[in-house]
Design a protein around this motif. Structure first.
Motif, mmCIF file in Angstrom:
data_model
loop_
_atom_site.group_PDB
_atom_site.id
_atom_site.type_symbol
_atom_site.label_atom_id
_atom_site.label_comp_id
_atom_site.label_asym_id
_atom_site.label_seq_id
_atom_site.Cartn_x
_atom_site.Cartn_y
_atom_site.Cartn_z
ATOM 1 N N ALA A 88 7.547 35.783 -20.317
ATOM 2 C CA ALA A 88 7.862 34.422 -20.783
ATOM 3 C C ALA A 88 8.102 33.496 -19.598
ATOM 4 O O ALA A 88 7.622 32.360 -19.578
ATOM 5 N N PHE A 89 8.815 33.974 -18.581
ATOM 6 C CA PHE A 89 9.089 33.138 -17.409
ATOM 7 C C PHE A 89 7.813 32.808 -16.651
ATOM 8 O O PHE A 89 7.685 31.737 -16.062
ATOM 9 N N GLN A 90 6.854 33.723 -16.667
ATOM 10 C CA GLN A 90 5.567 33.484 -16.015
ATOM 11 C C GLN A 90 4.684 32.551 -16.833
ATOM 12 O O GLN A 90 3.586 32.212 -16.408
ATOM 13 N N GLY A 91 5.152 32.136 -18.002
ATOM 14 C CA GLY A 91 4.400 31.223 -18.843
ATOM 15 C C GLY A 91 3.370 31.909 -19.718
ATOM 16 O O GLY A 91 2.513 31.263 -20.311
ATOM 17 N N GLU A 92 3.458 33.214 -19.818
ATOM 18 C CA GLU A 92 2.485 33.982 -20.590
ATOM 19 C C GLU A 92 2.989 34.182 -22.016
ATOM 20 O O GLU A 92 4.139 34.550 -22.230
ATOM 21 N N LYS A 93 2.128 33.944 -22.972
ATOM 22 C CA LYS A 93 2.476 34.169 -24.381
ATOM 23 C C LYS A 93 2.083 35.601 -24.721
ATOM 24 O O LYS A 93 1.115 35.863 -25.411
ATOM 25 N N PHE A 94 2.857 36.544 -24.219
ATOM 26 C CA PHE A 94 2.589 37.967 -24.399
ATOM 27 C C PHE A 94 3.052 38.396 -25.780
ATOM 28 O O PHE A 94 4.196 38.169 -26.158
ATOM 29 N N LYS A 95 2.143 39.008 -26.536
ATOM 30 C CA LYS A 95 2.481 39.494 -27.871
ATOM 31 C C LYS A 95 2.797 40.977 -27.805
ATOM 32 O O LYS A 95 1.944 41.779 -27.474
ATOM 33 N N PHE A 96 4.037 41.313 -28.122
ATOM 34 C CA PHE A 96 4.467 42.703 -28.175
ATOM 35 C C PHE A 96 3.790 43.346 -29.390
ATOM 36 O O PHE A 96 3.610 42.689 -30.414
ATOM 37 N N PRO A 97 3.395 44.620 -29.308
ATOM 38 C CA PRO A 97 2.732 45.265 -30.452
ATOM 39 C C PRO A 97 3.561 45.143 -31.740
ATOM 40 O O PRO A 97 4.771 45.282 -31.717
ATOM 41 N N ILE A 98 2.926 44.881 -32.800
ATOM 42 C CA ILE A 98 3.457 44.722 -34.156
ATOM 43 C C ILE A 98 4.370 43.499 -34.283
ATOM 44 O O ILE A 98 4.075 42.580 -35.036
ATOM 45 N N SER A 99 5.464 43.458 -33.537
ATOM 46 C CA SER A 99 6.401 42.345 -33.677
ATOM 47 C C SER A 99 5.793 41.018 -33.216
ATOM 48 O O SER A 99 6.122 39.967 -33.770
ATOM 49 N N GLY A 100 4.908 41.058 -32.242
ATOM 50 C CA GLY A 100 4.252 39.838 -31.778
ATOM 51 C C GLY A 100 3.345 39.244 -32.842
ATOM 52 O O GLY A 100 3.312 38.026 -33.044
ATOM 53 N N ASP A 101 2.615 40.099 -33.553
ATOM 54 C CA ASP A 101 1.757 39.618 -34.644
ATOM 55 C C ASP A 101 2.594 39.042 -35.782
ATOM 56 O O ASP A 101 2.261 38.003 -36.348
ATOM 57 N N LEU A 102 3.678 39.734 -36.123
ATOM 58 C CA LEU A 102 4.565 39.229 -37.171
ATOM 59 C C LEU A 102 5.193 37.898 -36.754
ATOM 60 O O LEU A 102 5.268 36.963 -37.552
ATOM 61 N N ALA A 103 5.632 37.814 -35.519
ATOM 62 C CA ALA A 103 6.256 36.586 -35.027
ATOM 63 C C ALA A 103 5.271 35.428 -35.068
ATOM 64 O O ALA A 103 5.627 34.323 -35.484
ATOM 65 N N GLU A 104 4.048 35.673 -34.648
ATOM 66 C CA GLU A 104 3.034 34.615 -34.643
ATOM 67 C C GLU A 104 2.773 34.105 -36.059
ATOM 68 O O GLU A 104 2.619 32.907 -36.276
ATOM 69 N N LYS A 105 2.755 35.022 -37.006
ATOM 70 C CA LYS A 105 2.529 34.651 -38.402
ATOM 71 C C LYS A 105 3.738 33.925 -38.983
ATOM 72 O O LYS A 105 3.614 32.877 -39.622
ATOM 73 N N TRP A 106 4.924 34.470 -38.779
ATOM 74 C CA TRP A 106 6.133 33.938 -39.400
ATOM 75 C C TRP A 106 6.613 32.634 -38.783
ATOM 76 O O TRP A 106 7.211 31.811 -39.463
ATOM 77 N N VAL A 107 6.358 32.413 -37.502
ATOM 78 C CA VAL A 107 6.852 31.190 -36.847
ATOM 79 C C VAL A 107 6.189 29.961 -37.457
ATOM 80 O O VAL A 107 6.799 28.889 -37.515
ATOM 81 N N LYS A 108 4.981 30.115 -37.957
ATOM 82 C CA LYS A 108 4.297 28.982 -38.612
ATOM 83 C C LYS A 108 4.896 28.688 -39.979
ATOM 84 O O LYS A 108 4.823 27.563 -40.449
ATOM 85 N N ASP A 109 5.475 29.709 -40.610
ATOM 86 C CA ASP A 109 6.044 29.551 -41.933
ATOM 87 C C ASP A 109 7.479 29.029 -41.915
ATOM 88 O O ASP A 109 7.956 28.467 -42.886
ATOM 89 N N VAL A 110 8.170 29.244 -40.790
ATOM 90 C CA VAL A 110 9.576 28.859 -40.700
ATOM 91 C C VAL A 110 9.681 27.474 -40.078
ATOM 92 O O VAL A 110 9.394 27.276 -38.909
ATOM 93 N N LYS A 111 10.103 26.527 -40.877
ATOM 94 C CA LYS A 111 10.376 25.165 -40.380
ATOM 95 C C LYS A 111 11.826 24.847 -40.714
ATOM 96 O O LYS A 111 12.179 24.652 -41.869
ATOM 97 N N ILE A 112 12.657 24.860 -39.691
ATOM 98 C CA ILE A 112 14.088 24.642 -39.891
ATOM 99 C C ILE A 112 14.439 23.247 -39.463
ATOM 100 O O ILE A 112 14.003 22.734 -38.502
#
Length: 112
Positions: A88-112
């Motif tokens: 993250a500090f290097q500016g890379e959007k690194f997706k961790f296995p499984i949780s990265g895919d879920l996060a990418e999907k869910w972050v679009k659905d969560v609008k707080i």
């Protein structure tokens, strides 16, 4: 130079901070960052990754058979924590296995 976020913090620093306290800092940044999708992704990935590891750790703790596996889960958590903060500090959007895919999907659905 990194892009600024709605919090006024540079994107790469905010991404690192999302992981600093595990799912807790992820939740904080998900609540306060309204615009920057990269920071929101890191926040959600932190919640999913470290929240999931905490749940696994608790389940192992209440199981006699799982107690020997607790150090392994702790080591995986430590390695993931360091690696995700560096990426993250290097500016890379690194997706961790499984949780990265879920996060990418869910972050679009969560609008707080």
């Amino acid at each position: 130079m990194s892009e600024k976020t709605s919090t006024g913090i540079e994107e790469n620093v905010a991404g690192l901070l999302c992981y600093l306290l595990g799912w807790i800092s992820g939740l904080i940044f998900l609540l306060i960052e309204k615009e920057n999708e990269t920071v929101r992704f890191h926040a959600m990935q932190s919640i999913v990754t470290f929240g999931g590891l905490n749940v696994i750790y608790i389940l192992l703790m209440i199981s006699v058979i799982g107690i020997p596996l607790m150090p392994l889960v702790g080591l995986v958590g430590l390695i993931a924590w360091i690696m995700l903060m560096i990426k993250a500090f290097q500016g890379e959007k690194f997706k961790f296995p499984i949780s990265g895919d879920l996060a990418e999907k869910w972050v679009k659905d969560v609008k707080i």
